[in-house]
Scaffold this active site. Sequence first.
Site, PDB file in Angstrom:
ATOM      1  N   SER A  64       0.843  -1.299   0.072  1.00 12.07           N
ATOM      2  CA  SER A  64      -0.151   0.089  -0.032  1.00 12.07           C
ATOM      3  C   SER A  64       0.886   1.363   0.089  1.00 12.07           C
ATOM      4  CB  SER A  64      -1.139  -0.053   1.223  1.00 12.07           C
ATOM      5  OG  SER A  64      -0.202  -0.014   2.252  1.00 12.07           O
ATOM      6  N   ASP A 107      -2.061   8.738   7.515  1.00 12.66           N
ATOM      7  CA  ASP A 107      -2.932   7.815   8.454  1.00 12.66           C
ATOM      8  C   ASP A 107      -2.364   6.972   9.293  1.00 12.66           C
ATOM      9  OD1 ASP A 107      -2.079   5.747   6.885  1.00 12.66           O
ATOM     10  OD2 ASP A 107      -3.637   5.536   5.689  1.00 12.66           O
ATOM     11  N   HIS A 141       0.389   5.225   6.829  1.00 13.41           N
ATOM     12  CA  HIS A 141       1.184   5.656   5.688  1.00 13.41           C
ATOM     13  C   HIS A 141       1.694   6.986   5.800  1.00 13.41           C
ATOM     14  CE1 HIS A 141      -1.762   2.635   4.318  1.00 13.41           C
ATOM     15  NE2 HIS A 141      -0.667   1.879   3.916  1.00 13.41           N
TER      16      HIS A 141
END
Length: 372
Positions: free
Chosen positions: A40, A337, A340
């Site tokens: 991600s 977040d 990340h």
Amino acid sequence: MESSRRVAYLVLSIILVNWTCLAKAANNTGLGASFIFGDSLVDAGNNNYLQTLSKANIAPNGIDFKASGGNPTGRYSNGRTIGDIVGEELGTSNYAIPFLAPNATGKSILNGVNYASGGGGILNATGRIFVNRIGMDVQVDYFNITRKQFDKLLGPSKAKEYIMKKSIFSVTVGANDFLNNYLLPVLSIGARISESPDAFVDDMINHFRNQLTRLYQLDARKFVIGNVGPIGCIPYQKTLNQLKQDQCVDLPNKLAAQYNGRLKDLLAELNDNLPGSTFVYANVYALVMELITNYKKYGFTTSSKACCGNGGQFAGIIPCGPTSSMCSDRSAHVFWDPYHPSEAANLILAKKLIDGDTSHISPMNLRQLRDH
């Protein structure tokens, strides 16, 4: 006389415009394609096309992503990923397109393709908590499909040269193998009893060796491999373990450091054993740790609290979504977040990988790799 002069001016203008376009194209030939693999941290929207619990195509993700007008794209960030910024800085004219996107066909793939998937890891079992994700084995299978498309687009000999000499393969993977596999209390308690950290890291390295060798066999030659960052310092881990602002969770960081040492050895081994290859080791752990420790020096106000998230002292439990609380100044947070980095952090990290010295990236930086 006047009309012929006008025609001459017009012709000259057209020639100049063409020259300018050709010159721009020539400058852009520095980097042909950017092929991005991983999780991600660099997913540009592949998970949008999967039935998965790991998705970022919901607001306010992408709020600062100019190319989409601030709409979510599936990037796990408020803006660009490191992969986006590196491609931009090294001269590709468009972002690498997600492999699963319907428009990932024809000439659009010549700038590169992104295979990364939120929740993906080196090991196939990693990320099964999310139901669906694309692990590294499948990402390499997908590149095999792209490789054949390049032969059709450019012809076999030009395609081979383009991929071997003009393209960079960047791989950012490994964090989920710890966070969403080995360290996951519910799923991995059996694995942790039966497998020591040494054995687990061994398993990762052996799988990764095979995956990178498969890419080499498909004509990849220029590689940049990111090590695993300080995963014990992300807001999620700090919130979960109820730590203070300047503390990190010890075990995840120890596991990351153990893997990173082995990864460095693996890349040296591959450089020796795969003729014509260049494997570059990106010390993401050190770069992110530097940002977390000295955040004020880089203009951030916090390196422990997520800008977008909910739960606990560092907003680190529930991922970013429409009901999350969001900070007012996104560029003041190292973390977007619970997991990340923010675009502001990605920008600093990317620039150090592009032009940094061997303490950040070795044996050469990304600009040198492009021109190598």
